[in-house]
Motif scaffolding. Structure first.
Motif, PDB file in Angstrom:
ATOM      1  N   TRP A  89       0.703  -1.170  -0.044  1.00 50.87           N
ATOM      2  CA  TRP A  89      -0.186   0.016  -0.073  1.00 50.87           C
ATOM      3  C   TRP A  89       0.780   1.126   0.072  1.00 50.87           C
ATOM      4  O   TRP A  89       0.233   2.342  -0.155  1.00 50.87           O
ATOM      5  CB  TRP A  89      -1.113   0.220   1.096  1.00 50.87           C
ATOM      6  N   PHE A 126     -10.355  -2.222   3.624  1.00 46.27           N
ATOM      7  CA  PHE A 126      -9.957  -2.303   5.255  1.00 46.27           C
ATOM      8  C   PHE A 126     -11.145  -2.453   6.163  1.00 46.27           C
ATOM      9  O   PHE A 126     -11.143  -1.957   7.411  1.00 46.27           O
ATOM     10  CB  PHE A 126      -8.982  -1.069   5.567  1.00 46.27           C
ATOM     11  N   PRO A 158     -13.352   2.031   8.979  1.00 44.05           N
ATOM     12  CA  PRO A 158     -12.825   2.819   7.981  1.00 44.05           C
ATOM     13  C   PRO A 158     -13.764   3.114   6.694  1.00 44.05           C
ATOM     14  O   PRO A 158     -13.812   3.677   6.001  1.00 44.05           O
ATOM     15  CB  PRO A 158     -11.346   2.352   7.573  1.00 44.05           C
ATOM     16  N   SER A 195      -8.322   7.973   5.304  1.00 46.70           N
ATOM     17  CA  SER A 195      -7.834   7.657   4.011  1.00 46.70           C
ATOM     18  C   SER A 195      -6.397   7.972   3.871  1.00 46.70           C
ATOM     19  O   SER A 195      -5.395   7.345   3.161  1.00 46.70           O
ATOM     20  CB  SER A 195      -8.541   8.596   2.827  1.00 46.70           C
ATOM     21  N   ARG A 227      -4.369   4.877   5.128  1.00 47.20           N
ATOM     22  CA  ARG A 227      -4.396   3.937   4.196  1.00 47.20           C
ATOM     23  C   ARG A 227      -3.194   3.948   3.252  1.00 47.20           C
ATOM     24  O   ARG A 227      -2.875   2.891   2.793  1.00 47.20           O
ATOM     25  CB  ARG A 227      -5.829   4.083   3.317  1.00 47.20           C
ATOM     26  N   GLY A 245      -5.917   1.011   8.683  1.00 45.65           N
ATOM     27  CA  GLY A 245      -7.073   1.243   8.844  1.00 45.65           C
ATOM     28  C   GLY A 245      -7.504   1.858  10.203  1.00 45.65           C
ATOM     29  O   GLY A 245      -6.556   2.368  10.741  1.00 45.65           O
TER      30      GLY A 245
END
Ligand code: ARG
Length: 295
Positions: free
Chosen positions: A43, A231, A245, A268, A271, A276
């Motif tokens: 991520w 998430f 989330p 966000s 993320r 989350g």
């Protein structure tokens, strides 16, 4: 501190009519130095910009939502140059009055553990010696469900760590293999709701792990990949409230049927680091059973 810890024995009602002693106390770390500067999960893209102010606002709202739900929060001092320290879930596992420090896989996060251990020590927890070599990334990879510690390995934590932990603590541990790098910690794929239910992202686990989870959890709520990738499983359960989330209408209905009400908290910015709501907290009121009592 002593009186704080004794709060853990307060028994409260839970949606399925049983009683629950966990879910009301967490350690959080303000995102003062939060950023994405390196990449240790799929991520994270260091070229992406983190909106620091937005991150601060989102974190503040999360914390307010948890408090409103009835959670008591302690704050860990943020650590300069440790942008991921905000993810306290990875710092270790709490069992009663004992803190079991994690061993991080990546050097970028290693110093966070001693920092957290120092907080526990200062606040009158006993701090266990970490296991010699095996990697175990704290509660982010180990969540108690109905007396069993569901323990993720294969991505960040080593399976070996759980043999060692079981020997030292007597905890009943169910190691589950994670197979999808997008779900690199167990807490993005599994979320205990009460003694009967848990959110599960099936595609995150090996077939065998999923079979074991299905045997352990009588009433699983299976998430779609889309919900998982948003998430939805990285949620914090405080009594009847589940702080998430993201929640699809379908999932909202399933949770409603089980007596939970949902509070969605947009996180966000976090993320972007692979997190989350849940991993921004470390549960302080977990009590793990011992199989042989040789703690
Ligand atoms: N960037 C952090 C890492 O990769 C995110 C940790 C999220 N923690 C979790 N328990 N899911 O370590």
């Amino acid at each position: 501190m002593a009186e704080d810890v004794s709060e853990q024995s307060t028994i409260r009602s839970e949606p399925n009519g049983g009683s629950r002693v966990w879910g009301y106390r967490y350690l959080v770390c303000p995102p003062r130095y939060f950023d994405v500067r390196y990449s240790i999960n799929p991520w994270m893209d260091p070229n992406e910009t983190v909106d620091r102010e937005l991150a601060h606002d989102q974190w503040t709202r999360l914390v307010a939502t948890l408090r409103e739900a009835g959670a008591k929060l302690d704050e860990l001092e943020p650590l300069p140059d440790h942008p991921d320290a905000v993810f306290t879930a990875n710092h270790g596992i709490v069992d009663g009055h004992t803190f079991w420090p994690a061993r991080m896989r990546h050097p970028e996060r290693a110093a966070e553990v001693a920092h957290a251990a120092h907080w526990f020590d200062r606040n009158n927890w006993s701090v266990a010696d970490p296991a010699p070599d095996a990697v175990q990334e704290g509660a982010g990879d180990a969540l108690p469900f109905a007396g069993t510690l569901v323990a993720g390995y294969g991505m960040r934590s080593d399976r070996l760590a759980y043999g060692e932990l079981a020997r030292r603590t007597g905890w009943p541990i169910l190691p589950v293999r994670l197979t999808d790098p997008a779900f690199y910690h167990v807490d993005v794929a599994f979320c205990p709701l009460d003694d009967r239910s848990a959110l599960i992202v099936p595609s995150a686990f090996s077939d065998e792990a999923l079979r074991r989870l299905r045997r352990l959890v009588p009433d699983p709520v299976l998430l779609t990949d889309e919900e998982g990738l948003a998430f939805a499983a990285n949620s914090v359960v405080v009594g009847h409230r589940i702080v998430m989330p993201h929640c699809s209408p379908r999932l909202g209905r399933l949770l409603d049927e089980r007596g939970f009400d949902v509070a969605v908290c947009d996180v966000s910015e976090f993320r972007k680091a692979g997190g989350g709501c849940r991993c921004l907290t470390l549960a302080l009121d977990t009590d793990l059973p011992t199989g042989h009592g040789s703690r």
